[in-house]
Design an enzyme around this catalytic site. Structure first.
Site, PDB file in Angstrom:
ATOM      1  N   GLU A   1       4.106  -1.976  -1.204  1.00  0.00           N
ATOM      2  CA  GLU A   1       2.734  -2.438  -1.475  1.00  0.00           C
ATOM      3  C   GLU A   1       1.801  -1.302  -1.866  1.00  0.00           C
ATOM      4  O   GLU A   1       0.800  -1.523  -2.536  1.00  0.00           O
ATOM      5  CB  GLU A   1       2.179  -3.220  -0.281  1.00  0.00           C
ATOM      6  CG  GLU A   1       1.904  -2.428   0.996  1.00  0.00           C
ATOM      7  CD  GLU A   1       3.100  -2.350   1.940  1.00  0.00           C
ATOM      8  OE1 GLU A   1       4.257  -2.378   1.455  1.00  0.00           O
ATOM      9  OE2 GLU A   1       2.872  -2.222   3.163  1.00  0.00           O
TER      10      GLU A   1
ATOM     11  N   CYS B   1       9.694  -2.744   5.771  1.00  0.00           N
ATOM     12  CA  CYS B   1       9.790  -1.759   6.856  1.00  0.00           C
ATOM     13  C   CYS B   1      10.213  -2.459   8.149  1.00  0.00           C
ATOM     14  O   CYS B   1      11.370  -2.830   8.279  1.00  0.00           O
ATOM     15  CB  CYS B   1       8.497  -0.980   6.990  1.00  0.00           C
ATOM     16  SG  CYS B   1       8.774   0.608   7.766  1.00  0.00           S
ATOM     17  N   LEU B   2       9.294  -2.717   9.087  1.00  0.00           N
ATOM     18  CA  LEU B   2       9.691  -3.449  10.296  1.00  0.00           C
ATOM     19  C   LEU B   2      10.293  -4.801   9.915  1.00  0.00           C
ATOM     20  O   LEU B   2      11.205  -5.286  10.581  1.00  0.00           O
ATOM     21  CB  LEU B   2       8.468  -3.658  11.195  1.00  0.00           C
ATOM     22  CG  LEU B   2       8.743  -4.388  12.500  1.00  0.00           C
ATOM     23  CD1 LEU B   2       9.619  -3.552  13.413  1.00  0.00           C
ATOM     24  CD2 LEU B   2       7.442  -4.740  13.197  1.00  0.00           C
TER      25      LEU B   2
ATOM     26  N   ILE C   1     -25.400   9.001  13.683  1.00  0.00           N
ATOM     27  CA  ILE C   1     -25.344  10.410  14.101  1.00  0.00           C
ATOM     28  C   ILE C   1     -24.129  11.086  13.464  1.00  0.00           C
ATOM     29  O   ILE C   1     -24.198  12.194  12.956  1.00  0.00           O
ATOM     30  CB  ILE C   1     -25.254  10.502  15.645  1.00  0.00           C
ATOM     31  CG1 ILE C   1     -26.577  10.030  16.248  1.00  0.00           C
ATOM     32  CG2 ILE C   1     -24.921  11.915  16.096  1.00  0.00           C
ATOM     33  CD1 ILE C   1     -26.572   9.975  17.756  1.00  0.00           C
TER      34      ILE C   1
ATOM     35  N   HIS D   1       7.396   1.070   1.992  1.00  0.00           N
ATOM     36  CA  HIS D   1       6.234   0.194   1.795  1.00  0.00           C
ATOM     37  C   HIS D   1       5.902   0.086   0.302  1.00  0.00           C
ATOM     38  O   HIS D   1       5.074   0.852  -0.202  1.00  0.00           O
ATOM     39  CB  HIS D   1       5.021   0.752   2.537  1.00  0.00           C
ATOM     40  CG  HIS D   1       5.114   0.613   4.014  1.00  0.00           C
ATOM     41  ND1 HIS D   1       4.699  -0.517   4.676  1.00  0.00           N
ATOM     42  CD2 HIS D   1       5.603   1.448   4.959  1.00  0.00           C
ATOM     43  CE1 HIS D   1       4.904  -0.368   5.976  1.00  0.00           C
ATOM     44  NE2 HIS D   1       5.457   0.820   6.172  1.00  0.00           N
TER      45      HIS D   1
HETATM   46  N1  GLN Z   1       8.134   0.455  13.908  1.00  0.00           N
HETATM   47  C1  GLN Z   1       9.116   0.688  12.898  1.00  0.00           C
HETATM   48  C2  GLN Z   1       9.517   2.149  12.839  1.00  0.00           C
HETATM   49  O1  GLN Z   1       8.828   3.000  13.339  1.00  0.00           O
HETATM   50  C3  GLN Z   1       8.641   0.198  11.542  1.00  0.00           C
HETATM   51  C4  GLN Z   1       7.416   0.899  11.053  1.00  0.00           C
HETATM   52  C5  GLN Z   1       6.734   0.199   9.906  1.00  0.00           C
HETATM   53  O2  GLN Z   1       6.928  -1.002   9.704  1.00  0.00           O
HETATM   54  N2  GLN Z   1       5.919   0.906   9.167  1.00  0.00           N
HETATM   55  O3  GLN Z   1      10.527   2.482  12.283  1.00  0.00           O
END
Ligand code: GLN
Length: 563
Positions: free
Chosen positions: A520, A381-382, A149, A518
């Site tokens: 990647e 990042c994290l 749908i 990031h």
């Molecule tokens: N949670 C973490 C932040 O907001 C890292 C975010 C992430 O890895 N993209 O800064």
């Protein structure tokens, strides 16, 4: 408008690889000297995938301009080697949002707002917006499966466009499943017939049928499908299962798919130069070594959540002539007791991006293990934030050090929420509402990063300034910078105003790097990302020790091994 449009729909079931098919056809047309655009239309009501759960929807792909998009845009960038942006991805949600905002502003002058023509007009404008730069051809992938749908307004819009733009300027490709029943040794065309019929019932006659199948379809079967589905006898192609997604363009070429597209649309196409794709497939099948990289994360049960990361590691393996085997580990399963069992024997440990506190302690334990055992480590990042927390707790002895994301009241907020920062793209101060959890409050898209000389970061990139894509709220807390630096952590990449730490590394380690962005999202099969390339290179050195210098002479240029 000179641009011709190709619409790619899917039938029978989802996950047949429509995004890869679109990207592969686009890559072939580009190799034929044509200027190509790609766009994805998603039927869901979410305005963008930014707030969607990665367990359900897979990775959120971030573009240079900071759009949070469907992961198919990652394939588009990797196959086409050209940047995507906000205009390359629309959802039903974003279309309805635009229509409803217009209605609220009174733009419809009190008229009744309807799916046809108001929503379909909005969709048509979104489609046409992707071809503003004199493209020869634009490929538009319609998400979902014919018969849903949700996708009806999109299908109605692309049906209308053939009338609007002229028959000779629009082509419909339908990707379906042709099951091979092993026990009977038979290929079944019935689901395809039904799917094409379903498409026809809403006014769209497919021009080309692309059949996903385990085996190559014989001419006899193709002719049967052509007859029942009312397409040219030479307009049915096999999309056979292949070992690597990078084999798809060559497979389509061998089938003659791009040639048929060029003929049907009368495109000024040259013979394609596919040498780079051939080299790529050759290298994929002829590695001289192998490394195991552990990915310690939260979304490991759905591999689609780490799509770009997975590909970036493959690309890095290609440049190091090494097959990268990925070992996905759920960080919640990691404890002090199980560490060895999970990580012994891996040649690299990668902690990817993520949100929320679940599984954080497992990530921190893995990072400590990498640091203490000299295993190459890459934090993204994290993952970088966790590396900073680990160092603060175990090297600087700041007990209870944490990110404010997980422990708002931590005595040592080494990762903290910035409420204000300078946006170099718009040259404005961005403000963040600390109470808000909405995606809009994140640092998103490409930001410049200045590299410090004599560091692994500079060695990898071999330049002084780069631009990398971000998607996060929290940052390294500069109040602790001095403490980290004096005990051996190198802050090797900064925002141009030196207020934001973008890369950290350890020198007394074979390779230990964390980045706030990031990388990647910017890796491609033809050109691995420098940080991934060097991370995998360090892992290969661990796997295949030779008499080369282990210290990774820091002043040297990186000397990429790309062919
Ligand atoms: N949670 C973490 C932040 O907001 C890292 C975010 C992430 O890895 N993209 O800064």
């Amino acid at each position: 408008m000179k641009t011709k449009f190709i619409f790619i729909t899917g039938g029978v079931l989802s996950s047949l690889g429509k995004g890869l098919a679109a990207a592969s056809i686009a890559a072939l047309l580009k190799a034929r000297g044509l200027k190509v655009a790609l766009q994805k239309l998603d039927p869901y009501i979410n305005v963008d995938p930014g707030t969607m759960n990665p367990f359900q929807h897979g990775e959120v792909y971030v573009t240079e301009d900071g759009a949070e998009t469907d992961l198919d845009l990652g394939h588009y960038e990797r196959y086409l080697d050209q940047p995507m942006s906000q205009i390359n991805n629309f959802s039903s949600g974003s279309i309805y949002h635009a229509v409803i905002s217009r209605e609220r502003r009174g733009d419809y002058l009190g008229g009744t707002v309807q799916v046809i023509p108001h929503v379909t007009d909005e969709i048509k404008n979104a489609i046409l917006s992707v071809a503003t730069d004199d493209e020869d051809v634009a490929l538009i992938e319609i998400g979902g499966t014919v018969g849903d749908i949700e996708s009806l307004p999109f299908l109605e819009a692309i049906r209308q466009l053939r009338g609007d733009l002229g028959k000779e300027n629009v082509l419909y490709i339908h990707l379906t499943l042709v099951p091979y029943i092993k026990v009977a040794g038979e290929i079944k065309t019935k689901p395809t017939q039904h799917s094409v019929k379903e498409l026809r019932s809403i006014g769209i006659q497919a021009d080309i049928i692309l059949c996903r199948c385990e085996v190559d379809l014989e001419q006899e079967i193709k002719s049967k499908i052509a007859l029942f589905c009312n397409v040219d006898p030479d307009a049915v192609f096999t999309a056979r299962d292949v070992k690597s997604i990078y084999e798809v363009p060559l497979m389509f070429y061998e089938e003659g798919l791009d040639q048929k597209v060029a003929i049907l649309l009368k495109l000024p196409a040259k013979n394609p130069n596919l040498q780079a794709w051939k080299n790529l497939v050759h290298r994929l099948n002829n590695y001289s070594s192998q490394v195991v990289i552990a990915i310690v994360g939260k979304y490991v049960d759905l591999k689609e959540s780490y799509k770009s990361l997975h590909e970036a590691l493959i690309h890095a393996g290609l440049e190091n002539d090494s097959r990268v085997m990925l070992k996905y580990i759920n960080s919640e399963d990691i404890t002090q007791q199980s560490l060895d069992c999970h990580l012994q024997g891996v040649q690299g440990i990668l902690v990817p991006g993520g949100f929320g506190g679940r599984g954080i302690e497992g990530k921190i334990l893995s990072i400590k293990y990498a640091r203490e055992n000299s295993i190459p480590f890459f934090g993204i990042c994290l993952g970088m934030q966790c590396a900073v927390i680990e160092y603060a707790r175990n090297v600087l002895h700041l007990e209870g050090a944490d990110s404010q994301e997980f422990t708002p009241e931590t005595p040592f907020p080494v990762i903290y929420l910035m409420t204000e920062w300078f946006d170099f793209r718009t040259q404005t101060i961005q403000k963040r509402d600390p109470g808000s959890e909405k995606g809009g409050t994140m640092r998103l898209g490409a930001y410049p990063c200045v590299l410090k000389s004599g560091t692994r970061a500079m060695q990898a990139y071999n330049t002084v300034e780069v631009a990398e894509r971000h998607r996060h709220r929290y940052e390294f807390n500069m109040q602790f910078a001095q403490e980290f630096q004096s005990s051996g952590m190198v802050l090797s990449g900064f925002s141009p105003d030196e207020k934001l730490v973008e890369i950290i590394e350890l020198q007394e380690h074979p390779w230990f790097v964390g980045c706030q962005f990031h990388p990647e999202f910017k890796s491609s099969p033809m050109r691995a990302h420098p940080l991934f390339r060097e991370f995998v290179r360090a892992a290969v050195r661990l796997a295949v020790p030779d008499d080369r210098d282990f210290s990774l002479a820091l002043q040297e240029s990186s000397g990429s091994t790309t062919s």
